[in-house]
Scaffold this motif. Structure first.
Motif, short mmCIF file in Angstrom:
data_model
loop_
_atom_site.label_atom_id
_atom_site.label_comp_id
_atom_site.label_asym_id
_atom_site.label_seq_id
_atom_site.Cartn_x
_atom_site.Cartn_y
_atom_site.Cartn_z
N TYR A 173 106.26 36.62 60.60
CA TYR A 173 105.58 36.18 59.39
C TYR A 173 106.27 34.95 58.80
O TYR A 173 105.61 34.00 58.36
CB TYR A 173 105.58 37.30 58.34
N GLU A 174 107.59 34.98 58.81
CA GLU A 174 108.33 33.85 58.26
C GLU A 174 108.12 32.59 59.09
O GLU A 174 107.92 31.51 58.55
CB GLU A 174 109.82 34.20 58.20
N TYR A 200 110.66 43.06 53.76
CA TYR A 200 109.26 43.23 54.15
C TYR A 200 108.79 44.69 54.14
O TYR A 200 107.62 44.95 54.41
CB TYR A 200 109.03 42.63 55.54
N ASN A 231 106.52 46.38 56.96
CA ASN A 231 106.18 45.31 57.92
C ASN A 231 107.42 44.59 58.43
O ASN A 231 107.34 43.48 58.94
CB ASN A 231 105.24 44.29 57.24
N TRP A 232 108.59 45.26 58.32
CA TRP A 232 109.85 44.58 58.67
C TRP A 232 109.90 44.14 60.12
O TRP A 232 110.53 43.14 60.45
CB TRP A 232 111.04 45.49 58.36
N GLY A 257 108.62 40.77 60.34
CA GLY A 257 109.06 39.89 59.27
C GLY A 257 109.41 38.50 59.77
O GLY A 257 109.02 37.50 59.17
N LYS A 294 115.62 42.50 56.96
CA LYS A 294 114.16 42.36 57.09
C LYS A 294 113.45 43.55 56.46
O LYS A 294 112.40 43.39 55.83
CB LYS A 294 113.80 42.25 58.58
#
Length: 296
Positions: A79-80, A69, A72-73, A76, A65
């Motif tokens: 978001y996905e 990202y 922003n991991w 992540g 991640k």
């Protein structure tokens, strides 16, 4: 908070293997450990960054991640999931729109708003997601886990106080619920998973709750017997050596081993193996006496 390049912190390439990450972390953690750098604020900050970098890169999922990202991991996955949800919603809307060819763009929007009370976008934004789990590695000496102790662990800039029970083992993972990443849209927090890296720099070998130690016996003590004082993990004991003790023989000291994890006042055993040492030099008198013994 400014973006931190975890690969740069550990001084490794993005292609580094798990073994490379572990090796780099151990080297830097020892170099900047607070015990070796008392009152050094810069070393303290560096130590926190090293632990944070290791928490992320030593976990395959988190590293994936992070690579995808960046800063922003942590969100992540959310978001996905949000992206997948939006794609699915658009597909459903496209499919449903073919059934209402008589509506213009404005009518189409009004129609669905009247059906769902405010539109799809508000419904999507209220979806709750659980926060990410955090992974941390805590390095301790074997002596540190012989008794329960309190520690303050810094994870992503937050100080977390925890009690470490006596008897934790190398590689063991404990979970602290709710101390991971924050949930999205009111979702529950993730958990903090702490893995212990126990360094054994003692004269004992540990196997679970049992301890093992080898001690040398001189030839005379092995043959004639007698008393011998030896070190255990928490003090000294006097052993009675039986006459004609053989090299490789073993005795068990019950309850002198390691604490049993989460069992109050329960201990394993200490096993002592005798190693009989032959003399390397003999005086003339000693040689004479051995020759007499040989004739007998």
């Amino acid at each position: 908070m400014a973006f931190i390049d975890y690969y740069k912190i550990l001084d490794i390439d993005k292609s580094a293997s798990n073994a490379d990450i572990k090796k780099a972390y151990r080297k830097l953690a020892r170099k900047y450990h607070p015990d070796l750098n008392p009152n050094d604020k810069e070393a303290e900050v560096k130590f926190k960054q090293i632990n944070e970098a290791n928490e992320v890169l030593s976990n395959a999922e988190n590293r994936k991640k992070y690579d995808a990202y960046g800063e922003n991991w942590k969100h992540g996955e959310a978001y996905e999931q949000q992206s997948q949800h939006q794609r699915a919603s658009r597909q459903r809307q496209h499919s449903q729109s073919s059934q209402f060819d008589g509506f213009g763009d404005g009518d189409y929007s009004d129609f669905f708003e009247s059906m769902f009370g405010g539109g799809f976008s508000n419904r999507r934004s209220s979806t709750q997601f659980r926060g990410q789990d955090f992974n941390a590695t805590l390095q301790l000496n074997l002596k540190d886990v012989f008794t329960s102790q309190k520690q303050v662990l810094t994870v992503n800039g937050n100080n977390i106080r925890l009690t470490i029970p006596a008897g934790v083992t190398n590689g063991q993972i404990i979970k602290i619920k709710g101390k991971g990443g924050e949930g999205i849209n009111g979702g529950p927090n993730g958990d903090l998973l702490i893995q212990f890296d126990i360094i054994n720099d003692t004269e004992f070998r540990r196997d679970g709750e049992h301890l093992y130690k080898t001690i040398d016996l001189d030839l005379y003590k092995a043959v004639l017997g007698g008393d011998l004082t030896v070190n255990t993990f928490d003090g000294k004991v006097k052993l009675n050596i039986k006459p004609l003790t053989q090299s490789g023989s073993q005795v068990k000291l019950k309850g002198k081993g390691f604490p049993i994890y989460k069992k109050d006042r329960a201990f394993g055993d200490l096993f002592i193996t005798y190693n009989v040492k032959l003399p390397t030099k003999l005086s003339d008198k000693e040689k004479e006496l051995f020759e007499e013994l040989a004739k007998l």
